[in-house]
Each structure stands twice: as C-alpha cells, then as structure tokens.
Write a protein that holds these residues in place. Structure first.
Motif, mmCIF file in Angstrom:
data_model
loop_
_atom_site.group_PDB
_atom_site.id
_atom_site.type_symbol
_atom_site.label_atom_id
_atom_site.label_comp_id
_atom_site.label_asym_id
_atom_site.label_seq_id
_atom_site.Cartn_x
_atom_site.Cartn_y
_atom_site.Cartn_z
ATOM 1 N N ASN A 93 -15.094 -3.985 3.058
ATOM 2 C CA ASN A 93 -14.211 -2.872 3.354
ATOM 3 C C ASN A 93 -12.936 -3.277 4.083
ATOM 4 N N ARG A 94 -12.590 -4.522 4.031
ATOM 5 C CA ARG A 94 -11.368 -4.937 4.693
ATOM 6 C C ARG A 94 -10.267 -5.289 3.708
ATOM 7 N N ASN A 119 -13.671 -2.651 -4.558
ATOM 8 C CA ASN A 119 -13.895 -2.785 -3.137
ATOM 9 C C ASN A 119 -15.157 -2.088 -2.756
ATOM 10 N N GLU A 169 0.828 -1.208 0.000
ATOM 11 C CA GLU A 169 0.000 0.000 0.000
ATOM 12 C C GLU A 169 0.863 1.259 0.000
ATOM 13 N N ARG A 189 -8.739 -5.726 -0.497
ATOM 14 C CA ARG A 189 -8.848 -5.435 -1.921
ATOM 15 C C ARG A 189 -9.377 -6.687 -2.630
ATOM 16 N N ARG A 224 -5.637 -1.876 4.507
ATOM 17 C CA ARG A 224 -6.416 -2.411 3.381
ATOM 18 C C ARG A 224 -7.706 -1.638 3.156
ATOM 19 N N GLN A 225 -8.098 -0.857 4.164
ATOM 20 C CA GLN A 225 -9.296 -0.035 3.976
ATOM 21 C C GLN A 225 -9.040 1.094 2.985
ATOM 22 N N SER A 226 -7.784 1.281 2.637
ATOM 23 C CA SER A 226 -7.444 2.270 1.612
ATOM 24 C C SER A 226 -8.244 2.015 0.342
ATOM 25 N N ALA A 227 -8.476 0.746 0.086
ATOM 26 C CA ALA A 227 -9.175 0.385 -1.141
ATOM 27 C C ALA A 227 -10.575 0.988 -1.155
#
Lengths: 291, 291
Positions: A271-272, A267, A160, A274, B55-58
């Motif tokens: 929401n956790r 996504n 990321e 990709r 991973r919530q970046s997605a």
DNA sequence: CTTGACTCTCCAGCAGCTGCAGACTCTATA
DNA sequence: TATAGAGTCTGCAGCTGCTGGAGAGTCAAG
C-alpha cells in the motif's frame, strides 16, 4: 365468546399465515403496517393481533412489485395514496428509462472487469525487467490530456495530480473506471531525441469504443516499436536511455513521440507504491543503407 | 521542532488533501482506516492527525474499483489481505458471471414494466362491463397448472391459494413478476357447456418467450372467440351464463374450453379487493345452415 | 497571538429489513 | 379444563457504507 371463530369465519389470516401465503417475512408485514402501506383488515384490540384479508394479497403484490423495481417504501406509499393511474404509468415509464441506463452501466462494468482480467493475464506473461524488443503494435485509441506540469521534474506527487485531473475529466465523460484502463504518458519526439524529459500528454488506452467519448480521442497508428520493459516507475529515465541507446546502435530512426505505457498496475498488496509493469516505447523506421 | 515540515517534506498529505486528490470524502477515508483497509502512512501521536502518502492513492483506486463492483468492504479487506493475484482473478471472473445474471434480471424487469404499461393502456380502452363481442384472437402462449381445488365452490380464499401455488412454481422457474403477467383460468368444455363450473387450469399468459420456461407451456391457437367483458370477479358466473346464452342464440358452436382472462388487475387503490377487468371467452365455430 | 481553516472522536441517521428478548395469546390435545 | 407448544406482540439492536453534526483540539498564515 368465540372471537377466534369470528376471524377464521370471515376468512382472515393471522400474520404468520399471511406471510407464508405471500412468501414475505412477518417482520416485513409489520413494517408495512407501521408505515401505513398495508394495514391489516382487522386488529384485535385485546391482543393486538393482526388479521389480514386474503384479498389484501393483491395490494401486497403491487408493493412487492414496486419494491422489485427498487422504489423506496416512501415513494410507493405516496404513489398508492394518490390513487392516480396516470402517475403510476409515468413512474413505470421513468422506471423503464432508468433500467436502460442501469443496463448501460452494467455493460460498462463488465467491460471494466474484462479489461482487468486481461491485464492480469498479461501481467502473468510479462517479460523480465530490462527486456528490449522490437514489436509490431496494432493501432490504438487514446483519450488524452496535456500534462499540467512536468512530473519528471516534480516527482510522484505531480504525477498523481495529473492523474487526478485526468480522472476528473473522465468522470465528467462518464468513464469512472480508471483502474481498468491502461495509463500512458508521452514526451514529444524532439524533446526525447534530445534527451529532455518533458511530459507532454497523459492518456488512457482503450479500444474503438473509446471513440464514443468525443473529441479528445486520437489514434496511435500501427507500426514497429522499439520497446523496453520494466517494473518500477523510478527506473523510467535510465531505462528510457537504454532504449534510446539501443535504437542508435541498431541504427533505427525514432519516428513518433516517446510513450510510457503502464501496462498493468496492481496495488493489491503493497500500500505504499504503485506496482507497475511498464513498457517504454518509441515508433521506429529502418533507413535503407546508402542506395 | 518542525513536525509540520516533517510531514510536508516527506510529501505526506493531511486527510482533507488526500480526500480531495482522490475525490473521496474525509469520512470515507476515516472509515477505511478504522477497518484497516487503508491506514495512513503516518499518524501524529500528539494530535492524532492522519497523514497519507500520495502513492497510497493506488490502493485507494483499487478499493474504489472493487466498491464499484458492489463488493462489501469486508470482502475487499479479506481479498487484499490474502495478497494472491489468483484469488483476485477468480473474484473478477465470478463478478463477470454475476453481472451477466444481473443483466438478465434487468431485462426481465424491463419486460415486466413494459407488460404493465401495456396493461394500463389496455385498461384505458376497456369496453363497458357487459359488452359482448365476437373477436379474432391470435395464438397465445400459456404456462399452466391444474387447479388444486375448485375455487368456484370454495371461494376467493381458495382462488388466492391457487394463485399462491402457481406463484411458487413460477418462482422456481425464475418468473417472479406475477403481477405483470395476465392470469387466466379455464373450465373444461364439457363442464362449461353443461353449466358446471369446475375450475380446471390456472395459468399465466405470455408471449413466445414463455417457451423458454419448459414443459408446462402450451399454446392457445388463434381463432374466433365469443367474449364478454366485466370488471368484478364476483360477477363471473352470471356473465358466463350470458355468454353461453349469446352463443346459443347466435347458433355458435362452442369449441374449446371456457377461459376467464384477467386482462388487468390493479390494486393500487382499494386494498380490500382485486380490481379487475376480465374477459370471459370461448372459442366458437359457425355451423353451416343445412346444406 | 489571533484568526480561520482543519482535524479529531463519538454519536445519530439513512433504508429495508432481520433477529433478538421477554411477555402475551392462541389452539389442540390429554 | 389444564397445559404444552406454537404463534404473536412490542421494542430494541444490528446490518452496510456512508453522511453530517457537536464539541474539542490543532495547524498555518499574517
């Protein structure tokens, strides 16, 4: 005392009529009065009623015109106070340029939307996870950056971070819509064939328009690729090994770098993580049997 | 108790790091949390601190993407709740169409701005009030409407009413920028030559693109026009008489309808009256001397 | 244990309106 | 001339997607 005939005789309109005559809301007229943009021709001191001269429509026209050009009321106000035609012309010229760039932005947006729609279509017809294929892939343009550190070793956080850095670089170049571009990463051929997963480059795929964005754009030439599909980032390495195995069994020569192509990434729902649809690939050639 | 190592071990980021990693403000993240758009992976009950999974970046990507497409947070929220890819695709398709119409609007805006700039230029070189000339005028396109009532008789209020009606009609056709078009009015040839000022048509002048707007568009053919310039609406009739006189003296034959062309109209400065630069005109021919 | 950087909640402000409440005021008809 | 019904007044709240600030609490490093 015929105050009311006073106003009507002089052709003055109360606020409601004025509003209707100009297709503007009463509230808007009151606001403009408050800001000194358009003061009624006459205000009854007793009642506080606003009466407008129909000729004030002209001023209102201009204000609405400038509003349609998205100017703020404050700007309009100062411009009208200055009473200088040249300033207005300057403003219009600036406006013109601004509209140009807005059109460019809109065009970019549209491209982005189309790319996303295309991605969804492709997602719909994506093969099952584990599918191996040999495909001809046409030339592609990529905009790449070396990976800062090896996310195969340091995990998702590092991945990321690399994305973040790439995104910042794209942002500088004026490509903000990361989501709508497909991401990819590569491992050098010598590392891959030796089974070493060392992230080399991270990049976005684009079409020929990508070339407009300068020096970091390179070309992946068309050719035959051995590919394997999967839908989970965590499974990349085992699947990559399967791909390698397949090439060896088929006696394919692995030519270029190994590429992990993130064909889609939606996504919308979870929401956790990709949610991906990946295509691992390596260009291959077919050695002739001993001649 | 190592609560802090808990979060870091699991790779969770406090709000500031998350914000930085995604180039978003802390306030924005808090807002999204509040609206249920993006809830932190973990919230410390003691401190209330928000911790995000990288991973919530997605998910954040998508939200930002949709925001860039100018969707409201409420719309995004409902769309993400539905968890239906088809709905998202529909949305994108609608977006695409919307962008198209925005581009059209922008184009119209630009045309309007250019017309206004052109008007200002023309204003700069406008001849003195009272100037009479004989000019060749190229063909023009006009979008016209019969006058509802005779503003020569009923005055400015009636004139503004006619404008208002015309404006409404234009608005229906999708031509909102009245200001940037030149207005004109006409008097029938037989009335004019008899000295009767009876308003016939009111219209806007445009170029060939005006033809896209349907049946009310007609053409003023090119030809020689006797013209007189003035800068005040109130002087129209005396100046029109001067024009007539001129034609008679020169022995010109007045051919078409009389036209009052509002070449420019800037009410940037005076909020009581339309500041105009008018060109009164009538097409003429030159009878041969007795052969 | 302190320091300095973070983070929390809650509140105000932005622009350009819209829409309310509660009180006047106008105009036309009875 | 009384009155109904429409119009208008002021002042305030709300909209959207944030930003910024105050005052209090919390975290990490030395």
């Amino acid at each position: 005392m015929d105050r009311e005939s006073d106003t009507t005789k002089r052709g003055l309109l109360p606020i409601g009529k004025m509003a209707k005559a100009n297709s503007v809301s009463i509230g808007t007229l009151r606001l403009y009065d408050q800001l000194g943009l358009l003061s009624p021709a006459y205000i009854d001191e007793q009642s506080g009623y606003r009466y407008y001269d129909i000729r004030q429509s002209a001023r209102l026209d201009i204000i609405r015109y400038m509003r349609e050009l998205d100017m703020t009321l404050a700007d309009i106000s100062t411009l009208l106070e200055k009473e200088d035609l040249t300033l207005i012309e300057d403003m219009l010229i600036r406006k013109n340029e601004q509209i140009y760039s807005q059109m460019r932005e809109l065009k970019a947006m549209q491209d982005a939307v189309n790319r996303t729609i295309h991605s969804i279509e492709r997602y719909r017809i994506s093969p099952a996870s584990g599918t191996i294929s040999l495909e001809f892939i046409d030339r592609r343009f990529i905009l790449s950056m070396p990976c800062r550190d090896n996310f195969y070793e340091h995990g998702i956080v590092s991945y990321e971070q690399n994305i973040h850095i790439l995104r910042s670089k794209l942002l500088e170049k004026g490509i903000p819509q990361l989501l709508s571009y497909n991401l990819g990463t590569s491992v050098k051929n010598e590392d891959f064939t030796a089974g070493r997963f060392i992230a080399d480059q991270i990049f976005i795929f684009g079409d020929k328009h990508l070339r407009d964005y300068g020096e970091n754009v390179s070309i992946l030439e068309s050719g035959m690729y051995a590919c394997i599909y999967l839908d989970n980032f965590d499974d990349e390495i085992p699947f990559a090994h399967k791909l390698m195995e397949y090439c060896r069994k088929q006696n394919f020569q692995m030519e270029g770098d190994y590429i992990c192509e993130e064909m889609t990434e939606f996504n919308f729902f979870d929401n956790r993580q990709r949610n991906m649809f990946l295509r691992l690939q390596v260009q291959v050639s077919f050695p002739k049997n001993n001649p």
